[in-house]
Design a protein around this motif. Structure first.
Motif, PDB file in Angstrom:
ATOM      1  N   ARG A  11       0.844  -1.202   0.000  1.00 39.42           N
ATOM      2  CA  ARG A  11       0.000   0.000   0.000  1.00 39.42           C
ATOM      3  C   ARG A  11       0.879   1.252   0.000  1.00 39.42           C
ATOM      4  O   ARG A  11       1.104   1.853  -1.045  1.00 39.42           O
ATOM      5  N   ASP A  12       1.498   1.575   1.111  1.00 40.63           N
ATOM      6  CA  ASP A  12       2.361   2.756   1.162  1.00 40.63           C
ATOM      7  C   ASP A  12       3.573   2.564   0.238  1.00 40.63           C
ATOM      8  O   ASP A  12       4.039   3.516  -0.397  1.00 40.63           O
ATOM      9  N   HIS A 204       4.452   4.624  12.750  1.00 44.70           N
ATOM     10  CA  HIS A 204       4.484   4.584  11.274  1.00 44.70           C
ATOM     11  C   HIS A 204       5.359   5.757  10.806  1.00 44.70           C
ATOM     12  O   HIS A 204       4.852   6.824  10.515  1.00 44.70           O
ATOM     13  N   HIS A 206       7.973   7.892   8.347  1.00 40.09           N
ATOM     14  CA  HIS A 206       8.501   8.068   6.987  1.00 40.09           C
ATOM     15  C   HIS A 206       9.950   8.554   7.074  1.00 40.09           C
ATOM     16  O   HIS A 206      10.385   9.055   8.098  1.00 40.09           O
ATOM     17  N   ASN A 240       9.253   4.692   3.414  1.00 49.75           N
ATOM     18  CA  ASN A 240       8.822   4.393   4.783  1.00 49.75           C
ATOM     19  C   ASN A 240      10.021   3.844   5.553  1.00 49.75           C
ATOM     20  O   ASN A 240      11.069   3.583   4.971  1.00 49.75           O
TER      21      ASN A 240
HETATM   22 ZN   LIG Z   1       2.643   6.442   5.297  1.00 48.80          ZN
END
Ligand SMILES: [Zn+2]
Length: 530
Positions: A11-12, A204, A206, A240
């Motif tokens: 997804r990311d 989460h 980045h 990420n």
């Molecule tokens: Zn993200």
């Protein structure tokens, strides 16, 4: 402590500029991540595009043994009641056991991006989480821009978490969405959230400040037990947190458990597999899993590593399924040559004089522009030639190539090659798409009767590098070619101020190595450069 891993490569990760997976790729990766022991696999955003919708439809047939498949989406739109919000309904229709839903944390975003009042946003969060819980889902609440929001307005940021928590969210995941938060600040904020909320706290981060892995580890240090990231650090902008590095650090350095030490030995294979499906080279210097992660080039380092690998390696590479490599280069000393000879089982067959002669030959070729670090095939050939200098399978008497372009047919090349072989002189002419193709055809035809195995050799990659660009089109070039014979792969190198001659030399090395390997009783390079 048991730390739960949440992989968002599908997804990311696919929001990274260079990353694209087909639905088939995504299904294969999900299977691989499951086998590796990842706890949550975020497959995509079913409400956002047809590809992700198809993925979730087909993922219903996946047989995951451990991982929980997760669908991703946003809190409902302000204008829709939650049960009529198409995007929220798509999350339910994905029929995954887990749903990750993101909501706004930063007052600036609520007013500017959503254009609603701060209190109304709290209702969107609570409504969406409660609706998904009422459908029996495990809910991971992603607090978007949590750190920026907290720094701007801590009371409001905490209120958004409170809304999700009260509505039943199973995980409160704190997102450093813009990736700019520095580690000490992030650590303090996660610690503060930990003190205020019970239940699972997630992180989460980045990588826009190149500290995403450090941020993930710092959050875990102060109480987060759920970590989100992407394999190989893929993801939007600068990526990420690289989940492969997070997992290796947690398991090997910090005493936590994620996939377990046994499965950790698959880490390099998993990262390589995902890079291949992404059609991206696995970064050589990627920590733990890159091919240079345990590569030694300097002579001093090499001689120390040969005595004890801990002198220049932070962990034994086999723990993550990687391997030590000793590179042959002009920095090399005798240690590098000895290591290579050992690796091929040839050390005891070369006396001291022959070893010195081999080292001198390597250094002379490097001076001329050869590079053996990524051409282990040519280096193996040099070693095998040093063992049996008198043995020749064939010699090139001459070769000639012509190219002609006429009319609409496009260019065609023709080559003629004359060899001296054990069966006498052989001369062959062949046509090809280009001059190198025509030469390759000629060599195959000339040797096919004597050595049928050469028919299996095929080119898999070709790279050319200009060595002295100030000479313009007269510059010397280095051609690096990867070959495969269906069983193993190897690379050879050729240098010349004529690109056809440089390619031809790399081609001759590939054929000569194949023939010498077949004849020599010594084992071939077992862990090829595949
Ligand atoms: Zn993200």
């Amino acid at each position: 402590m048991r730390i739960y891993t949440f992989d968002t490569t599908l997804r990311d990760g696919t929001q990274g500029e260079a990353v694209s997976f087909s639905v088939d790729d995504k299904l294969l990766i999900a299977q691989k991540l499951d086998e590796f022991g990842i706890d949550y696999i975020e497959g995509g955003w079913p409400g956002s595009n047809p590809k992700d919708k198809e993925f979730f439809a087909r993922a219903k047939d996946l047989r995951l043994r451990h991982a929980k498949l997760t669908a991703f989406g946003a809190t409902r739109l302000a204008r829709n009641p939650v049960h009529a919000d198409a995007s929220v309904l798509a999350l339910v229709e994905a029929e995954t056991p887990v749903v990750a839903v993101f909501g706004k944390t930063w007052d600036f975003h609520v007013r500017r991006a959503l254009g609603i009042e701060l209190d109304e946003n709290l209702v969107l969060v609570a409504d969406t989480v409660a609706f998904l819980k009422s459908h029996g889902r495990e809910v991971v609440y992603d607090a978007e821009h949590f750190f920026d929001g907290y720094i701007a307005n801590p009371d409001y940021a905490l209120k958004t978490l409170e809304a999700a928590h009260t509505a039943g969210a199973d995980v409160l995941c704190l997102c450093d969405t813009n990736g700019g938060t520095q580690t000490p600040r992030l650590r303090d904020i996660v610690g503060e959230v930990r003190r205020r909320f019970d239940g699972v706290i997630g992180i989460h981060p980045h990588n826009d400040s190149e500290v995403a892995v450090a941020n993930a580890l710092a959050a875990i240090e102060v109480g987060a037990t759920h970590v989100q990231g992407c394999m190989n650090g893929y993801g939007e902008r600068c990526g990420n947190a690289n989940l492969s590095a997070v997992i290796a650090n947690l398991e090997l350095k910090l005493g936590h458990t994620t996939v377990g030490r046994e499965r950790l030995t698959d880490l390099t294979a998993v990262c390589t597999f995902i890079a291949e499906l992404a059609n991206l080279p696995l970064r050589g210097d990627q920590p733990f899993v890159g091919k240079s992660a345990f590569a030694h080039k300097g002579g001093v380092h090499v001689s120390a590593v040969l005595k004890d690998s801990a002198t220049y390696e932070h962990i034994p590479p086999k723990l993550v399924g990687n391997r030590q490599r000793v590179l042959v280069s002009d920095l090399a000393g005798r240690g590098n040559i000895m290591y290579k000879l050992d690796q091929h089982g040839l050390a005891s067959r070369l006396d001291e004089n022959a070893r010195r002669a081999l080292l001198d030959r390597v250094k002379q070729l490097e001076y001329e522009g050869y590079e053996f670090e990524s051409a282990e095939g040519t280096f193996e050939l040099l070693m095998r030639e040093a063992l049996e200098p008198g043995r020749r399978f064939f010699d090139v008497e001459s070769y000639e190539v012509t190219m002609r372009s006429a009319g609409a047919d496009g260019p065609r090349a023709t080559a003629t090659v004359t060899l001296r072989t054990d069966a006498g002189p052989v001369s062959t002419t062949a046509a090809g798409h280009g001059p190198f193709n025509a030469l390759h055809e000629c060599l195959c035809k000339s040797l096919a009767t004597l050595y049928p195995q050469v028919a299996n050799i095929r080119l898999t990659d070709y790279k050319v590098r200009v060595l002295d660009s100030y000479k313009g089109t007269a510059a010397k070039v280095r051609v690096l070619i990867e070959w495969s014979d269906h069983q193993r792969s190897w690379s050879t190198v050729g240098v010349s101020d004529n690109v056809i001659e440089a390619s031809w030399r790399a081609l001759l090395d590939a054929f000569s190595l194949e023939l010498r390997r077949a004849q020599d009783s010594a084992p071939a390079l077992a862990p090829a450069e595949a």
